[in-house]
Design an enzyme around this catalytic site. Structure first.
Site, PDB file in Angstrom:
ATOM      1  N   ASP A 156      18.895   6.097  -2.435  1.00 49.23           N
ATOM      2  CA  ASP A 156      18.753   4.892  -3.262  1.00 49.23           C
ATOM      3  C   ASP A 156      19.275   4.971  -4.697  1.00 49.23           C
ATOM      4  OD1 ASP A 156      17.430   4.333  -0.935  1.00 49.23           O
ATOM      5  OD2 ASP A 156      15.656   3.495  -1.895  1.00 49.23           O
ATOM      6  N   GLU A 396       8.505  15.318   0.285  1.00 47.36           N
ATOM      7  CA  GLU A 396       9.612  14.365   0.437  1.00 47.36           C
ATOM      8  C   GLU A 396      10.911  14.998  -0.062  1.00 47.36           C
ATOM      9  OE1 GLU A 396       8.766  10.767  -1.654  1.00 47.36           O
ATOM     10  OE2 GLU A 396      10.496   9.671  -0.849  1.00 47.36           O
TER      11      GLU A 396
HETATM   12  C1  2M8 Z   1      13.382   5.407   0.068  1.00 48.32           C
HETATM   13  O1  2M8 Z   1      13.774   4.035   0.039  1.00 48.32           O
HETATM   14  C2  2M8 Z   1      12.841   2.959   0.072  1.00 48.32           C
HETATM   15  C3  2M8 Z   1      13.626   1.648   0.131  1.00 48.32           C
HETATM   16  O2  2M8 Z   1      14.323   1.582   1.322  1.00 48.32           O
HETATM   17  C4  2M8 Z   1      11.909   2.920  -1.119  1.00 48.32           C
HETATM   18  O3  2M8 Z   1      12.229   3.460  -2.177  1.00 48.32           O
HETATM   19  O4  2M8 Z   1      10.858   2.296  -0.994  1.00 48.32           O
HETATM   20  C5  2M8 Z   1      14.664   6.218   0.352  1.00 48.32           C
HETATM   21  O5  2M8 Z   1      14.450   7.588   0.117  1.00 48.32           O
HETATM   22  C6  2M8 Z   1      15.112   5.949   1.781  1.00 48.32           C
HETATM   23  O6  2M8 Z   1      16.187   6.777   2.118  1.00 48.32           O
HETATM   24  C7  2M8 Z   1      13.986   6.160   2.772  1.00 48.32           C
HETATM   25  O7  2M8 Z   1      14.411   5.758   4.051  1.00 48.32           O
HETATM   26  C8  2M8 Z   1      12.714   5.394   2.391  1.00 48.32           C
HETATM   27  C9  2M8 Z   1      11.515   5.757   3.265  1.00 48.32           C
HETATM   28  O8  2M8 Z   1      11.352   7.151   3.333  1.00 48.32           O
HETATM   29  O9  2M8 Z   1      12.374   5.652   1.034  1.00 48.32           O
END
Ligand code: 2M8
Length: 433
Positions: A156, A396
């Protein structure tokens, strides 16, 4: 831990923190689960496809029922679109196209009969997804898919995307919020900082710009062909396109297992993608970069994404240059591979996609290295990734310098990919994919 994060048929990335189903998270979870419980892994992917739209789009999020979280479902309002599924709320954009890869992996874990039934069931859905990508996101038929939001690339807050977002026209209210540091207001809208320290997460400015961009894209129905040229961000993302090249190969393998062939139009698109990756190569720097679709400018900021084409069938000369880069001390740190090289101005060892090492990108690099016949380096990266988990648990993301874990601390894809990396062929059940 994966059982704790299980929500019926699917697994959330982290309880509380990320309560919904995400596209590439579920694929990584399925890849790991395929080693120990393939029927459950198959269910994970089936659940993901309950969010598929009639036009083929596979959304990056499928919302959990009954979870109250301010904002996110409201950004999308998917049920106002005729093509969106009924009875489930989804986002309206996608994420790295891992489903064909994950389906192939899961199939290997199933017995011969359920394997064919599972592939028969998923194949048409996967084809529709790949066709959607080429029809809706490759308008000039270059072979490269254009993304319209950084949430689609999965990394992101990766620096090249954030730089493009900073170039966008900023609404007055946002300038005011940032100038007056109305962070309490922003904090109220954010969910992540309730679960992890702010220093480990996206900055308020990056977070707000991403929301503004999503809101603007919603006015064009999240359709690339309708986006206003001057008020959108359109990028041919290197990570996404590199993964697509591997996914196209997995899709062809699935077709082969079913005794079929890919439709010639789709096969031609797939061939174009591999060739088109060359256009993202910067020979002076020795890196693959993402490219601004509108200006044609390469976004010259190295990140871990540059290594993902190792799994895309690129020429050997490119592999050699990438290996040189990978072995440099700014990248081959105590715990490689940092999401941003440690000597870059943006590097921050504990902040989200601006420096930390992530298990999923490491897994993709391990896969790529094995595909290129670099098994010693793949084994080394595998061992160091497992050492990270051994020291800091299923975090994470991790500091590439100290190995400390950050972000969510019971994170599903870290756990699932650990299962895969622990196998003797760690990270490569079938290196021909
Ligand atoms: C993160 O992205 C989401 C939005 O899609 C968020 O910040 O809420 C990123 O690390 C993404 O790659 C990942 O799929 C998601 C859920 O782990 O979190």
């Amino acid at each position: 831990m994966l059982d704790r994060n299980r929500r019926g048929d699917w697994t959330c990335p982290a309880a509380g923190f990320y309560p919904h189903q995400w596209l590439w998270d579920s694929c990584f979870v399925a890849i790991g689960l395929a080693r120990v419980d393939a029927p459950r892994a198959a269910g994970e992917l089936r659940a993901l496809f309950r969010g598929q739209w009639a036009d083929g789009l596979l959304p990056h999020m499928v919302f959990a029922e009954g979870v109250r979280d301010l904002g996110s479902r409201r950004i999308w309002r998917s049920t106002t679109y005729p093509d969106a599924p009924r009875g489930v709320h989804t986002s309206c954009i996608t994420q790295p196209p891992l489903p064909a890869i994950a389906a192939w992996e899961v199939a290997q874990g199933l017995g011969p009969e359920p394997r064919l039934a599972f592939l028969e069931e998923l194949f048409p859905k996967l084809v529709r997804y790949h066709e959607w990508l080429y029809r809706d996101r490759d308008l000039r038929q270059t072979g490269l898919i254009t993304l319209i939001h950084p949430w689609e690339c999965g990394l992101d807050t990766t620096p090249p995307w954030m730089r493009e977002l900073r170039r966008m026209r900023t609404p007055g209210w946002m300038r005011l919020v940032l100038r007056l540091r109305l962070t309490r207001l922003v904090g109220f809208l954010r969910r992540d900082t309730r679960f992890a320290p702010k220093a480990e997460r996206a900055s308020d400015a990056d977070g707000l710009r991403m929301l503004v961009l999503a809101d603007r894209a919603s006015r064009s129905g999240f359709e690339l062909r309708r986006l206003p040229a001057d008020d959108s961000v359109q990028i041919e993302d290197i990570a996404f396109n590199a993964i697509l090249a591997s996914a196209n190969r997995a899709l062809a393998q699935i077709a082969g297992a079913l005794g079929r062939e890919l439709d010639e139009r789709l096969a031609a698109c797939a061939r174009r993608t591999v060739d088109a990756l060359e256009q993202l190569w910067d020979d002076d720097a020795g890196h693959y970069y993402s490219r601004n679709t509108q200006t044609g400018e390469l976004l010259r900021m190295p990140t871990v994404s540059t290594y993902l084409p190792l799994w895309s069938g690129i020429p050997r000369a490119r592999v050699e240059r990438l290996l040189e880069q990978l072995r440099r001390p700014n990248t081959w740190t105590r715990f490689p591979v940092p999401s941003v090289p440690t000597d870059g101005p943006q590097f921050d060892d504990d902040r989200y996609w601006k420096g930390p090492t992530w298990a999923n990108t490491n897994w993709l690099v391990v896969r790529g290295l094995r595909d290129c016949g670099e098994s010693a380096l793949a084994d080394e990266l595998c061992a160091r990734t497992l050492e990270l988990v051994d020291r800091s648990g299923f975090a994470e993301y991790f500091s590439p310098l100290t190995g400390q874990g950050y972000g969510a601390h019971e994170f599903s894809w870290t756990a699932a990919l650990t299962i895969d990396l622990l196998e003797p062929d760690g990270g490569a059940r079938d290196s021909t994919v």
